[in-house]
Design an enzyme around this catalytic site. Structure first.
Site, PDB file in Angstrom:
ATOM      1  N   CYS A 132      36.103 113.470  39.842  1.00 56.71           N
ATOM      2  CA  CYS A 132      36.288 112.024  39.685  1.00 56.71           C
ATOM      3  C   CYS A 132      36.393 111.636  38.215  1.00 56.71           C
ATOM      4  O   CYS A 132      35.387 111.567  37.512  1.00 56.71           O
ATOM      5  CB  CYS A 132      35.113 111.302  40.349  1.00 56.71           C
ATOM      6  SG  CYS A 132      35.182 109.522  40.128  1.00 56.71           S
ATOM      7  N   CYS A 135      34.612 108.399  37.285  1.00 56.38           N
ATOM      8  CA  CYS A 135      33.141 108.511  37.210  1.00 56.38           C
ATOM      9  C   CYS A 135      32.733 109.223  35.915  1.00 56.38           C
ATOM     10  O   CYS A 135      31.758 108.841  35.280  1.00 56.38           O
ATOM     11  CB  CYS A 135      32.580 109.319  38.385  1.00 56.38           C
ATOM     12  SG  CYS A 135      33.262 108.898  39.973  1.00 56.38           S
ATOM     13  N   ASP A 136      33.448 110.272  35.560  1.00 57.49           N
ATOM     14  CA  ASP A 136      32.958 111.175  34.507  1.00 57.49           C
ATOM     15  C   ASP A 136      33.805 111.227  33.240  1.00 57.49           C
ATOM     16  O   ASP A 136      33.366 111.761  32.226  1.00 57.49           O
ATOM     17  CB  ASP A 136      32.876 112.612  35.068  1.00 57.49           C
ATOM     18  CG  ASP A 136      31.963 112.696  36.273  1.00 57.49           C
ATOM     19  OD1 ASP A 136      30.997 111.918  36.329  1.00 57.49           O
ATOM     20  OD2 ASP A 136      32.215 113.531  37.164  1.00 57.49           O
TER      21      ASP A 136
END
Ligand code: NAP
Length: 309
Positions: A132, A135-136
């Site tokens: 992701c 997300c990261d």
């Protein structure tokens, strides 16, 4: 006993909740452990009608959730259905150790990220391997570093484009010589000077387990057979999805890949159990089609319950 329990909180689940709530069925929705589903892991959603400038995935899901709540949907947050028993009515769902009985069930459990299955992938998960970008991607370890994205679909293109905000360079490793992504997405991706496509290539190993941190990938060109390495600080895997249908194995009819088989409309092989969204759709897999399927499942459930009376 519940009239209708909805399992899942993606586009399909929330839409089913809005419709069943407005039909006075007093639905109970079990969110699962990733409320909002896969859309919460994307950035801007540009193709959901009604948002001419796009909308963030998390915002869209929050709006749907609020809309479902407004009509009285009861929501069990972060709960997970551990097992189901569809062998007799009422259906039984074990949720966080407690049994819930329901006259009807709408399965909208979505899909999860597919893995590459190569050496180093599992070992280095969260040590540079991720599924992701939104997300990261902004993590300090990835800033101004070369990164690798694997895949050739819309997700891979989206991840690669997003990562150019942080990375020094993004290598897009794809096993074919052209992208599967939608035309507009593919063109935008290939026009980005920070993205370097690596065609006809597969990742054979994520390096380096001994250093306990991603330092690169070993790749193989499947046409020439040549192997090589790309130095990178992160590997973003975007090679598609697998339906989250394991708990229904043996009860609901599904394809070999795990997609729930639908009969008429949203009906499964069990009368009173309906399915919607990515867990039952291997073809379209769009936010808007999942929402449409959620609507259909709600209407099917409502009519089926009315038929019982
Ligand atoms: P996808 O369309 O199934 O693409 C998966 C990609 O990964 C394909 O290019 C596939 O290669 C490759 N792949 C699969 N297994 C692999 C493996 N083991 N090793 C290397 N490569 C592998 O999946 P997706 O991109 O996640 O998209 C899923 C659905 O969501 C699609 O319908 C897509 O349109 C939609 N989506 C839409 C948006 C948007 O419109 N904003 C954004 C994201 C996703 P092959 O090409 O060789 O099969």
């Amino acid at each position: 006993m519940e009239q209708v329990v909805i399992i899942g909180s993606g586009c399909a689940g929330w839409t089913a909740a809005i419709y069943t709530a407005r039909a006075n069925l007093n639905p109970l929705l079990i969110t699962g452990q990733q409320p909002g589903g896969l859309l919460t892991t994307t950035s801007s959603v540009e193709n959901f009608p009604g948002f001419r400038n796009g909308i963030e995935g998390t915002e869209l899901m929050t709006e749907m959730q609020e809309q479902a709540s407004r009509f009285g949907t009861r929501i069990q947050y972060l709960s997970r259905v551990e097992s189901v028993d569809f062998s007799s009515s009422p259906f039984k769902l074990t949720v966080d150790g407690k049994v819930i009985e329901a006259k009807s069930v709408i399965v909208a459990v979505g899909a999860g990220h597919r893995h590459l299955g190569v050496r180093g992938e599992h070992e280095l998960e969260n040590k540079g391997v991720t599924y992701c970008a939104t997300c990261d991607g902004a993590l300090p370890v990835f800033r101004n570093q070369p990164l690798v994205v694997v895949g050739g679909g819309d997700s891979a293109c989206e991840e690669a484009s997003y990562l150019t905000r942080f990375a020094s360079q993004v290598y897009l490793v794809h096993r074919r010589d052209s992208l599967r992504a939608s035309k507009i997405m593919a063109e935008r991706t290939l026009a980005n000077p920070k993205i370097i496509p690596v065609w006809n290539s597969v990742v054979e190993e994520v390096l380096d387990i001994t250093q306990d941190r991603v330092t690169g990938v070993r790749i193989k060109n499947i046409v020439s057979g040549e192997t090589g390495t790309i130095d990178c600080a992160g590997v973003f895997v975007a090679v598609g999805h697998t339906p989250n249908t394991q708990i229904f194995q043996g009860q609901l009819t599904m394809s070999e890949a795990g997609y729930i088989t639908l009969g008429e409309g949203s009906r499964t092989n069990i009368p009173g159990v309906f399915a919607a969204g990515d867990c039952a759709d291997s073809v379209y897999r769009q936010a808007i089609t999942a929402a449409g399927m959620g609507c259909a499942a709600a209407i099917d459930a409502e009519r089926w319950l009315a038929g019982l009376e």
